[in-house]
Design an enzyme around this catalytic site. Structure first.
Site, short mmCIF file in Angstrom:
data_model
loop_
_atom_site.label_atom_id
_atom_site.label_comp_id
_atom_site.label_asym_id
_atom_site.label_seq_id
_atom_site.Cartn_x
_atom_site.Cartn_y
_atom_site.Cartn_z
N ALA A 221 0.85 -1.21 0.00
CA ALA A 221 0.00 0.00 0.00
C ALA A 221 0.88 1.25 0.00
O ALA A 221 0.64 2.19 -0.77
CB ALA A 221 -0.93 -0.01 1.21
N CYS A 274 7.70 6.66 6.56
CA CYS A 274 7.24 5.38 6.00
C CYS A 274 7.64 5.12 4.55
O CYS A 274 8.17 4.05 4.25
CB CYS A 274 5.73 5.30 6.10
N LYS A 277 11.38 4.21 3.67
CA LYS A 277 11.78 3.04 4.45
C LYS A 277 11.07 1.78 3.94
O LYS A 277 11.69 0.73 3.76
CB LYS A 277 11.42 3.27 5.92
C1 UDX Z 1 1.74 7.20 4.75
C2 UDX Z 1 0.49 6.47 4.27
O1 UDX Z 1 -0.39 7.41 3.62
C3 UDX Z 1 -0.21 5.81 5.44
O2 UDX Z 1 -1.31 5.05 4.99
C4 UDX Z 1 0.78 4.91 6.15
O3 UDX Z 1 0.17 4.33 7.29
C5 UDX Z 1 2.02 5.68 6.56
O4 UDX Z 1 2.60 6.31 5.42
P1 UDX Z 1 2.21 9.52 5.94
O5 UDX Z 1 3.64 9.26 5.58
O6 UDX Z 1 1.89 9.91 7.34
O7 UDX Z 1 1.32 8.24 5.60
O8 UDX Z 1 1.65 10.70 5.02
P2 UDX Z 1 1.11 10.79 3.51
O9 UDX Z 1 -0.10 11.64 3.53
O10 UDX Z 1 0.99 9.48 2.87
O11 UDX Z 1 2.26 11.63 2.77
C6 UDX Z 1 3.54 11.10 2.55
C7 UDX Z 1 4.36 12.10 1.77
O12 UDX Z 1 3.90 12.18 0.42
C8 UDX Z 1 4.31 13.52 2.31
O13 UDX Z 1 5.59 14.11 2.26
C9 UDX Z 1 3.34 14.22 1.38
O14 UDX Z 1 3.54 15.60 1.32
C10 UDX Z 1 3.69 13.54 0.06
N1 UDX Z 1 2.60 13.62 -0.93
C11 UDX Z 1 1.41 13.00 -0.70
C12 UDX Z 1 2.81 14.33 -2.11
O15 UDX Z 1 3.88 14.88 -2.33
N2 UDX Z 1 1.80 14.38 -3.03
C13 UDX Z 1 0.59 13.78 -2.82
O16 UDX Z 1 -0.27 13.86 -3.71
C14 UDX Z 1 0.39 13.07 -1.61
#
Ligand code: UDX
Ligand code: ADP
Length: 448
Positions: A221, A274, A277
Site C-alpha cells: 500500500a 514510511c 523506508k
Molecule cells: C503514509 C500512508 O499514507 C499511510 O497510509 C501509512 O500508514 C504511513 O505512510 P504519511 O507518511 O503519514 O502516511 O503521510 P502521507 O499523507 O501518505 O504523505 C507522505 C508524503 O507524500 C508527504 O511528504 C506528502 O507531502 C507527500 N505527498 C502526498 C505528495 O507529495 N503528493 C501527494 O499527492 C500526496
C-alpha cells in the site's frame, strides 16, 4: 462465548502507538489501555498538556480518556500491566538498517526483537502479540521464535495488524478507517482483536488475511502511494519544460474513475518515516528472493523522489539573488510536527552545502531538533514567523503546504529586490507574488 479482551498494552508511544491507543481507549471504554515507552521524557509529555505528537483532534481524545482507561507509563513501571495484558501491541520504530546485512535497505528489527524479549519475559497466561509497526514479510516468524524460546509458561498468538493512518489526519483515519487489516493463523486471536475494532468499525471494513499477506499488504500500500507521487513528480519536470501545467494534468488524469484524484499532488518530494523506508524494505525483499527486475521497478520510485528534491534545491540556489534563503516549512507535510525524511532536510543540506545561509520557519516543527538533525550548522537559523524568515532573503523555498503559506501578504514582505519564490507545493498565491514584483517558480509549471 466470545472472548472480549479487557487489558491492552502497547509498547511504543510514538506517532502510531500514541494516537492509535488513544482512539481504542476512546471507543472501548470497557478496555484498559496502557502505553509503555523506554523514553521517560516522551511518556511525561503524553501525561502533560503538551503532547509529544501534534495531530488535529488528538488532544481532545486524550483528555477524554487519559486517567479513565488510558495510561502512559515509563516501561520500567508498566511491567505489571504487561503481565496482565490480553493483547500486547508492538508499535516501535523499524528504521532502515545502517549496518550489517541489508544496510541501507532492510528494516532494522532490533527494537521489535527487544519488545518480543520483554513480552516473553513478563507476559503471563495467554497473550495475543500484535505487530502494529510496519514489518518486512515473515517478521512474525522471528517474533514467534523469540517468544517460544523465552516463554516462562506463557502461551502466545502472533497477529499482524498494520496501521494505515497518515500523519496530520491520524485521528480521522483511526476513527473512520478505509479498512482495518488483521492477518493471522489463529482464528480465536483474530476474533478477539476484531472485537476491539468492531466497537466502532463496520465489520465489512475489517479485512482478515494470512500473516504474510498482511505484512506484505502494508508495504505494498505504501509503495503504491509513493509510486503515484513519483509518477506525478516525474511529469512535473516535463511540464516545466513544455509549458503544460502539472495540476491540470493531474486533474484530467485523476478524473478517470479507474485512477482517482488522490495522491496526484506534485511536490518537492515525498517524505515521512514510511514511504522511503518501506520502499527500501520491499526492494530488499525482492533482491533477497532473487527478483532483480521487481526490485529495480520499485527502486525507480525512490530514485525519482531523490532527484526531485535535488533538482528543486538546485533551482533555488540558481534563483537566489543573494546568499540568504528563506525556507518555509520543515515538516514532511502539513498538520504534523514530524520532519523525519522531510524534503526540507535534503533541501536545507544542499543549500547549506552550496554556501547559502538558511533562515527557516515552520509553525509546528521543533526547530532546535531540526537544527540538531542537520548538525547545528552556523549558517542555519530559525525564524518565529514567515515574515521574519523572508526579510532580506534572495530566494524563498516553500517546502510544506501549511495553510498559512497560502495567504502570505507578498506585497508587504521584505524580500530582496529581484528575489524568486520557489514553490515546491503549489500553495502560494501566484498573482500576489507577481504583483509584489517577485519572480516565481512553481513545481510543475513553466518558470515565469
Ligand atoms: C503514509 C500512508 O499514507 C499511510 O497510509 C501509512 O500508514 C504511513 O505512510 P504519511 O507518511 O503519514 O502516511 O503521510 P502521507 O499523507 O501518505 O504523505 C507522505 C508524503 O507524500 C508527504 O511528504 C506528502 O507531502 C507527500 N505527498 C502526498 C505528495 O507529495 N503528493 C501527494 O499527492 C500526496
Ligand atoms: P512510529 O512513527 O512508528 O510510531 P516513533 O519513533 O514515533 O515511531 O515511536 C516509536 C517509539 O517506540 C519511541 O517513542 C521509542 O522510544 C519507543 N521504543 C522503541 N523501542 C522500545 C522498546 N524496546 N521498549 C519500549 N519502547 C520502545
Amino acid at each position: 462465548m466470545l472472548f472480549r479482551p479487557q487489558k491492552i498494552v502497547c509498547i511504543g508511544a510514538g506517532y502510531v502507538g500514541g494516537p492509535t491507543m488513544a482512539v481504542i481507549a476512546d471507543r472501548c471504554p470497557d478496555v484498559q489501555v496502557t502505553v509503555l515507552d523506554l523514553n521517560a521524557e516522551r511518556i511525561a509529555a503524553w501525561n502533560s498538556d503538551t503532547l509529544p505528537v501534534f495531530e488535529p483532534g488528538l488532544s481532545e481524545v486524550v483528555s477524554r480518556t487519559r486517567g479513565r482507561n488510558l495510561y502512559f507509563r515509563p516501561q520500567a513501571e508498566g511491567l505489571a500491566a504487561l503481565a496482565e495484558a490480553d493483547i500486547v501491541f508492538i508499535s516501535v520504530q523499524t528504521p532502515t538498517k545502517t549496518a550489517g546485512e541489508g544496510a541501507g535497505k532492510a528494516s532494522d528489527l532490533q527494537y521489535v526483537e527487544a519488545c518480543a524479549r520483554l513480552i516473553a519475559e513478563h507476559a503471563r497466561g495467554h497473550t495475543i502479540v500484535v505487530e502494529k509497526s510496519t514489518m518486512p514479510v515473515r517478521a512474525a516468524e522471528r517474533i514467534q521464535q523469540i517468544l517460544s524460546a523465552n516463554q516462562a509458561g506463557g502461551t502466545f498468538a502472533v497477529l499482524s495488524n498494520p496501521e494505515f493512518l497518515a500523519e496530520g489526519t491520524a485521528i480521522r483515519d483511526l476513527q473512520q478507517p478505509d479498512r482495518v487489516l488483521i492477518g493471522g493463523e489463529d482464528p480465536a486471536a483474530v476474533v478477539a482483536l476484531k472485537s476491539i475494532y468492531a466497537s466502532w468499525v463496520a465489520s465489512e471494513k475489517i479485512l482478515t488475511t494470512g500473516l504474510w499477506s498482511a505484512e506484505l499488504s502494508k508495504l505494498a500500500a505504501n509503495a503504491f502511494l509513493a509510486q503515484r507521487v513519483s509518477s506525478i513528480n516525474s511529469l512535473s519536470a516535463l511540464c516545466e519544460q513544455t509549458g503544460a501545467e502539472v495540476s491540470e494534468v493531474a486533474t484530467v488524469v485523476g478524473a478517470d474513475s479507474r485512477i482517482g484524484p488522490k495522491f496526484l499532488q506534485a511536490s518537492v518530494g515525498f517524505g515521512g518515516s514510511c514511504f522511503q523506508k518501506d520502499l527500501l524494505s520491499l526492494i530488499y525483499l525482492c533482491e533477497h528472493h532473487a527478483l532483480p527486475e521487481v526490485a529495480a521497478y520499485w527502486q525507480g520510485v525512490v530514485d525519482i523522489n531523490e532527484w526531485q528534491k535535488r533538482r528543486f534545491a538546485e533551482a533555488v540556489q540558481q534563483a537566489a539573488v543573494n546568499r540568504r534563503v528563506a525556507v518555509l516549512g520543515l515538516a514532511f507535510k502539513k498538520d504534523t510536527n514530524d520532519f523525519r525524511e522531510s524534503a526540507a532536510l535534503t533541501v536545507c543540506r544542499a543549500l547549506l552545502h552550496s554556501g547559502c545561509e538558511v533562515v527557516a520557519y515552520d509553525p509546528r516543527v521543533d526547530g532546535q531538533r531540526f537544527a540538531a538533525e542537520l548538525g547545528n550548522p552556523a549558517q542555519f537559523s530559525l525564524a518565529s514567523s514567515a515574515a521574519q524568515a523572508l526579510a532580506g532573503a534572495g530566494a524563498v523555498a516553500v517546502l510544506t503546504e501549511w495553510e498559512e503559506f497560502r495567504s502570505i501578504a507578498w506585497a508587504s514582505v521584505k524580500l530582496s529586490p529581484g528575489a524568486t519564490v520557489c514553490d515546491g507545493r503549489n500553495v502560494v498565491d501566484r498573482a500576489a507574488v507577481q504583483q509584489a514584483g517577485f519572480r516565481l517558480r512553481v513545481i510543475g509549471s513553466a518558470p515565469d
